[in-house]
Scaffold this motif. Structure first.
Motif, mmCIF file in Angstrom:
data_model
loop_
_atom_site.group_PDB
_atom_site.id
_atom_site.type_symbol
_atom_site.label_atom_id
_atom_site.label_comp_id
_atom_site.label_asym_id
_atom_site.label_seq_id
_atom_site.Cartn_x
_atom_site.Cartn_y
_atom_site.Cartn_z
ATOM 1 N N PHE A 5 0.815 -1.215 0.000
ATOM 2 C CA PHE A 5 0.000 0.000 0.000
ATOM 3 C C PHE A 5 0.852 1.270 0.000
ATOM 4 O O PHE A 5 0.335 2.356 -0.276
ATOM 5 N N THR A 6 2.135 1.140 0.286
ATOM 6 C CA THR A 6 3.018 2.305 0.251
ATOM 7 C C THR A 6 3.562 2.552 -1.145
ATOM 8 O O THR A 6 3.645 3.704 -1.588
ATOM 9 N N PHE A 7 3.919 1.488 -1.846
ATOM 10 C CA PHE A 7 4.587 1.640 -3.141
ATOM 11 C C PHE A 7 3.729 1.171 -4.319
ATOM 12 O O PHE A 7 3.553 1.905 -5.295
ATOM 13 N N ALA A 8 3.181 -0.046 -4.243
ATOM 14 C CA ALA A 8 2.477 -0.610 -5.390
ATOM 15 C C ALA A 8 1.104 0.018 -5.602
ATOM 16 O O ALA A 8 0.718 0.319 -6.745
ATOM 17 N N PHE A 9 0.358 0.234 -4.530
ATOM 18 C CA PHE A 9 -1.007 0.743 -4.672
ATOM 19 C C PHE A 9 -1.046 2.123 -5.327
ATOM 20 O O PHE A 9 -1.809 2.330 -6.285
ATOM 21 N N PRO A 10 -0.268 3.117 -4.866
ATOM 22 C CA PRO A 10 -0.277 4.406 -5.575
ATOM 23 C C PRO A 10 0.228 4.296 -7.008
ATOM 24 O O PRO A 10 -0.219 5.039 -7.887
ATOM 25 N N LEU A 11 1.141 3.355 -7.239
ATOM 26 C CA LEU A 11 1.677 3.191 -8.586
ATOM 27 C C LEU A 11 0.594 2.729 -9.557
ATOM 28 O O LEU A 11 0.637 3.048 -10.747
ATOM 29 N N VAL A 12 -0.386 1.982 -9.045
ATOM 30 C CA VAL A 12 -1.505 1.548 -9.882
ATOM 31 C C VAL A 12 -2.264 2.761 -10.418
ATOM 32 O O VAL A 12 -2.639 2.814 -11.602
ATOM 33 N N PHE A 13 -2.498 3.757 -9.566
ATOM 34 C CA PHE A 13 -3.180 4.971 -10.005
ATOM 35 C C PHE A 13 -2.370 5.693 -11.078
ATOM 36 O O PHE A 13 -2.932 6.196 -12.062
ATOM 37 N N GLY B 77 9.285 8.422 1.846
ATOM 38 C CA GLY B 77 8.803 9.390 0.870
ATOM 39 C C GLY B 77 9.782 9.604 -0.270
ATOM 40 O O GLY B 77 9.387 9.712 -1.437
ATOM 41 N N LEU B 78 11.066 9.651 0.036
ATOM 42 C CA LEU B 78 12.075 9.821 -1.017
ATOM 43 C C LEU B 78 12.150 8.591 -1.912
ATOM 44 O O LEU B 78 12.314 8.710 -3.136
ATOM 45 N N MET B 79 11.996 7.406 -1.326
ATOM 46 C CA MET B 79 11.981 6.184 -2.140
ATOM 47 C C MET B 79 10.758 6.159 -3.050
ATOM 48 O O MET B 79 10.836 5.739 -4.216
ATOM 49 N N GLN B 80 9.609 6.602 -2.521
ATOM 50 C CA GLN B 80 8.420 6.701 -3.363
ATOM 51 C C GLN B 80 8.655 7.663 -4.520
ATOM 52 O O GLN B 80 8.261 7.388 -5.661
ATOM 53 N N ALA B 81 9.290 8.788 -4.244
ATOM 54 C CA ALA B 81 9.540 9.782 -5.283
ATOM 55 C C ALA B 81 10.415 9.205 -6.393
ATOM 56 O O ALA B 81 10.147 9.415 -7.584
ATOM 57 N N VAL B 82 11.448 8.481 -6.018
ATOM 58 C CA VAL B 82 12.339 7.883 -7.021
ATOM 59 C C VAL B 82 11.580 6.865 -7.874
ATOM 60 O O VAL B 82 11.682 6.853 -9.105
ATOM 61 N N LEU B 83 10.791 6.002 -7.217
ATOM 62 C CA LEU B 83 10.062 4.958 -7.944
ATOM 63 C C LEU B 83 9.016 5.546 -8.879
ATOM 64 O O LEU B 83 8.975 5.204 -10.083
#
Length: 274
Positions: A48-56, A134-140
């Motif tokens: 839910f931190t990385f994959a779920f927002p990436l789906v959107f 948050g920084l890892m999310q930004a990079v991904l």
């Protein structure tokens, strides 16, 4: 003839002048490491931190691929910063909210209160972990949006996104502390947090460009912290950020962090029994 070797104790120099003591990490380092490992080891949290927002990001990127918004800016330049802002805010809110609720329900906060480790050290470790996530999310998210299939155009001013991300994490973490202080069960945390984050995603322009929203909604959206984070990231990644607009967005996030922090401090409880 036998010889004996002098015994050494931790912290005393051994023969040759070298100490045998091992450096013990401080409580801040220990808590930060524990919080980070707990975050990355839980598969549900990682999803839910990385994959779920990436789906959107992928869905909106596919639906509006090749389309432009007001001013000729590609739609991906709106949706990528918007999904990033929402994903960062979501993770920074949910993690501390659930942790604070569990700590209070299981009386861990009362144990912390009786130890030499102050509560600000515990919360500070959570903030550092939230910033790292948050920084890892930004990079991904940015790496995916930069793929030729989606076609995000990244301007050279992208480093200006770093202070926005840090302040955004701080603001939503403070909001998470408010939610965690109000809720006494995991179901209550999820309900309150979703009621806050889902409408905010649409009203602030994270999932739908704010330029296309009715005028009164655009005006009202400035009372939402996500609007400042989304607006700042959109301007920075599109290369149209000015010193004034960046200062406004950063100042808004600082204000929300202070307000939510004061509210959280006012309603904070060490235990559900108090």
């Amino acid at each position: 003839m036998t010889t004996t070797t002098p015994a050494t104790t931790p912290g005393t120099p051994a023969p040759g002048g070298k100490s045998t003591a091992k450096a013990v990490p401080g409580p801040y380092v220990t808590l930060t490491r524990a919080a980070f490992l707990a975050s990355v080891r839980d598969r549900t949290t990682v999803f839910f931190t990385f994959a779920f927002p990436l789906v959107f990001l992928v869905v909106f990127g596919l639906l509006f691929r090749g389309q432009s918004v007001d001013g000729g800016l590609p739609y991906i330049n709106y949706v990528a910063p918007g999904v990033l802002a929402w994903g960062v805010g979501n993770a920074a809110l949910f993690g501390p909210a659930f942790a604070l609720m569990h700590w209070r329900r299981d009386d861990i906060l009362r144990l912390i209160w009786r130890t030499p480790t102050p509560l600000p050290t515990v919360l500070g470790s959570r903030l550092l972990v939230a910033i790292a996530v948050g920084l890892m999310q930004a990079v991904l998210f940015t790496a995916v949006a930069l793929l030729p299939f989606f076609g995000l155009h990244l301007d050279g001013s992208w480093p200006l996104a770093l202070p926005l991300l840090v302040l955004g994490v701080a603001a939503f973490l403070a909001l998470g502390l408010v939610v965690g202080s109000l809720a006494d069960t995991p179901e209550a945390v999820a309900a309150i947090a979703n009621c806050v984050m889902v409408p905010m995603a649409f009203l602030s322009g994270a999932f739908y460009p704010a330029d296309l929203l009715p005028g009164w909604i655009r005006t009202a959206s400035w009372v939402l912290p996500l609007r400042y984070l989304d607006d700042g990231l959109t301007d920075v990644l599109a290369g149209r950020a000015s010193a004034g607009s960046l200062a406004l967005d950063c100042g808004g996030l600082v204000a929300f962090a202070v307000v939510f922090g004061l509210i959280a401090a006012r309603i904070f409880r060490w235990s559900n029994r108090t």
